[in-house]
Design a protein around this motif. Sequence first.
Motif, PDB file in Angstrom:
ATOM      1  N   THR A 205      55.835  79.101 -16.247  1.00 32.95           N
ATOM      2  CA  THR A 205      54.963  78.894 -17.402  1.00 32.95           C
ATOM      3  C   THR A 205      53.629  78.256 -17.024  1.00 32.95           C
ATOM      4  O   THR A 205      52.694  78.257 -17.831  1.00 32.95           O
ATOM      5  CB  THR A 205      55.657  78.002 -18.454  1.00 32.95           C
ATOM      6  N   ASP A 206      53.501  77.730 -15.808  1.00 31.14           N
ATOM      7  CA  ASP A 206      52.220  77.192 -15.372  1.00 31.14           C
ATOM      8  C   ASP A 206      51.135  78.267 -15.341  1.00 31.14           C
ATOM      9  O   ASP A 206      49.940  77.944 -15.324  1.00 31.14           O
ATOM     10  CB  ASP A 206      52.346  76.564 -13.983  1.00 31.14           C
ATOM     11  N   GLU A 207      51.538  79.532 -15.339  1.00 31.08           N
ATOM     12  CA  GLU A 207      50.573  80.632 -15.308  1.00 31.08           C
ATOM     13  C   GLU A 207      49.968  80.901 -16.688  1.00 31.08           C
ATOM     14  O   GLU A 207      49.092  81.758 -16.823  1.00 31.08           O
ATOM     15  CB  GLU A 207      51.241  81.899 -14.778  1.00 31.08           C
ATOM     16  N   VAL A 208      50.438  80.195 -17.718  1.00 32.16           N
ATOM     17  CA  VAL A 208      49.983  80.414 -19.100  1.00 32.16           C
ATOM     18  C   VAL A 208      49.415  79.103 -19.648  1.00 32.16           C
ATOM     19  O   VAL A 208      49.865  78.017 -19.269  1.00 32.16           O
ATOM     20  CB  VAL A 208      51.152  80.911 -19.987  1.00 32.16           C
ATOM     21  N   GLU A 209      48.433  79.201 -20.523  1.00 30.47           N
ATOM     22  CA  GLU A 209      47.883  78.004 -21.158  1.00 30.47           C
ATOM     23  C   GLU A 209      48.982  77.234 -21.893  1.00 30.47           C
ATOM     24  O   GLU A 209      49.874  77.842 -22.497  1.00 30.47           O
ATOM     25  CB  GLU A 209      46.787  78.388 -22.152  1.00 30.47           C
ATOM     26  N   PRO A 210      48.944  75.891 -21.858  1.00 31.70           N
ATOM     27  CA  PRO A 210      50.031  75.090 -22.441  1.00 31.70           C
ATOM     28  C   PRO A 210      50.397  75.472 -23.872  1.00 31.70           C
ATOM     29  O   PRO A 210      51.594  75.542 -24.206  1.00 31.70           O
ATOM     30  CB  PRO A 210      49.484  73.662 -22.358  1.00 31.70           C
TER      31      PRO A 210
ATOM     32  N   ASP B   4      50.329  78.230 -25.284  1.00 33.44           N
ATOM     33  CA  ASP B   4      50.904  79.578 -25.389  1.00 33.44           C
ATOM     34  C   ASP B   4      52.218  79.727 -24.621  1.00 33.44           C
ATOM     35  O   ASP B   4      52.834  80.793 -24.672  1.00 33.44           O
ATOM     36  CB  ASP B   4      49.912  80.618 -24.845  1.00 33.44           C
ATOM     37  N   ARG B   5      52.641  78.686 -23.919  1.00 31.92           N
ATOM     38  CA  ARG B   5      53.738  78.843 -22.967  1.00 31.92           C
ATOM     39  C   ARG B   5      55.050  79.259 -23.609  1.00 31.92           C
ATOM     40  O   ARG B   5      55.701  80.200 -23.154  1.00 31.92           O
ATOM     41  CB  ARG B   5      53.916  77.549 -22.159  1.00 31.92           C
ATOM     42  N   PHE B   6      55.458  78.561 -24.646  1.00 26.85           N
ATOM     43  CA  PHE B   6      56.749  78.937 -25.234  1.00 26.85           C
ATOM     44  C   PHE B   6      56.685  80.304 -25.910  1.00 26.85           C
ATOM     45  O   PHE B   6      57.626  81.101 -25.790  1.00 26.85           O
ATOM     46  CB  PHE B   6      57.254  77.901 -26.228  1.00 26.85           C
ATOM     47  N   ASP B   7      55.602  80.601 -26.607  1.00 32.36           N
ATOM     48  CA  ASP B   7      55.483  81.912 -27.258  1.00 32.36           C
ATOM     49  C   ASP B   7      55.530  83.026 -26.230  1.00 32.36           C
ATOM     50  O   ASP B   7      56.176  84.064 -26.455  1.00 32.36           O
ATOM     51  CB  ASP B   7      54.177  81.987 -28.062  1.00 32.36           C
ATOM     52  N   TYR B   8      54.869  82.832 -25.104  1.00 29.19           N
ATOM     53  CA  TYR B   8      54.898  83.850 -24.050  1.00 29.19           C
ATOM     54  C   TYR B   8      56.295  83.971 -23.464  1.00 29.19           C
ATOM     55  O   TYR B   8      56.808  85.071 -23.242  1.00 29.19           O
ATOM     56  CB  TYR B   8      53.898  83.482 -22.953  1.00 29.19           C
ATOM     57  N   TRP B   9      56.934  82.837 -23.214  1.00 31.85           N
ATOM     58  CA  TRP B   9      58.306  82.823 -22.690  1.00 31.85           C
ATOM     59  C   TRP B   9      59.250  83.547 -23.658  1.00 31.85           C
ATOM     60  O   TRP B   9      60.089  84.341 -23.246  1.00 31.85           O
ATOM     61  CB  TRP B   9      58.760  81.386 -22.479  1.00 31.85           C
ATOM     62  N   ARG B  10      59.078  83.294 -24.957  1.00 29.64           N
ATOM     63  CA  ARG B  10      59.964  83.875 -25.964  1.00 29.64           C
ATOM     64  C   ARG B  10      59.757  85.379 -26.093  1.00 29.64           C
ATOM     65  O   ARG B  10      60.732  86.149 -26.093  1.00 29.64           O
ATOM     66  CB  ARG B  10      59.723  83.199 -27.312  1.00 29.64           C
TER      67      ARG B  10
END
Length: 347
Positions: free
Chosen positions: A6-11, A13-19
Amino acid sequence: MYRWCTDEVEPHDRFDYWREVRSKGLFGVTAELERERRADFYGEFSLRQLGGAGLVELKASHYAVERSASDIACAPSDSICVYQQLGSGGWFGGMRGGDFSIANGSFATSHTDMPYRTVPLGDGGFHLRILKIPVSSIPAQDKRMRELSAQTFNDPGLAPLLEACFADLSEAATADDGSDGAQASHVQASHVQASHVQASLVQALAHLALIERGIVRPGSRLGQAALRTARLSQARRLIVRHLQDPNLAPAMVADLLGVSLRHLHVLFEAVEKSFSQTVTDERLKQSRRLMREAPDRLIADIATACGFESLATYYRVFNAAYGMAPGDFRAQGSERPSPVTVTTRRA
């Protein structure tokens, strides 16, 4: 290997991207977390394709996971999963077989297209390893495989066998016996050998899971093959654990493994190296590792730490295996000396 964090994504947006991208798109599950906790979410995973299966290691902060009927309809998989819990523990629910908790170091198995819910126990989050094996690649074809809800392994005798196979599978995935000066044919041969080992370990894990669930009989051809592969993995790991023990011998390992001395020798007869050759090989590998990690340590101390009976024996065995003395290996800074092709008799 594919890795993502998740370090590759802005903080924000991290969970939304993960989900949406990782959980739903890659794993076919629904991830949920309270909105106020999403800013602190962290997750990472690695994915390796090996032996006809996918090996995933996942670490993430606390959140809830569900594989619902709609998730299954959107992303069917038809695979057997063997899970190894590496974190503080987890809870599984929403299944026909009832709820259960799985402790650190324990194993569970299921068919991917059976619904479940899971959350980590405590605040430590997820840390688990998952081997996903397509049903079509498993010789033991049985319709009951597609009806396996998540369930822990209840046979304590299988746990050390599963642990050994999982550990060997991870090591085989990264094994490369070649060196900078090795011939291409040798490197290719080592990759072919590693692929064969990976496939054997994947099939052993699949059939150990099916033995636990009562689908494969331990005494059947497939069951016996899985147990042989797993016991050989465990025997090798027992050898590594006791390299410095002066009592390291076939009788000692057979006793620790819970098999007869004859059965132990039969296990090694089916593979390239005998018991004594395996002990020597592991001692040499450990000595190379110690020379890299402790460049100022006396070679005599390293030989003793690896279980060689004398410095002269260590020099003789190292030179026979690699065509150079230990000091020359250390001086050239090589990580993996090319093995010398020699003809040896099995002990």
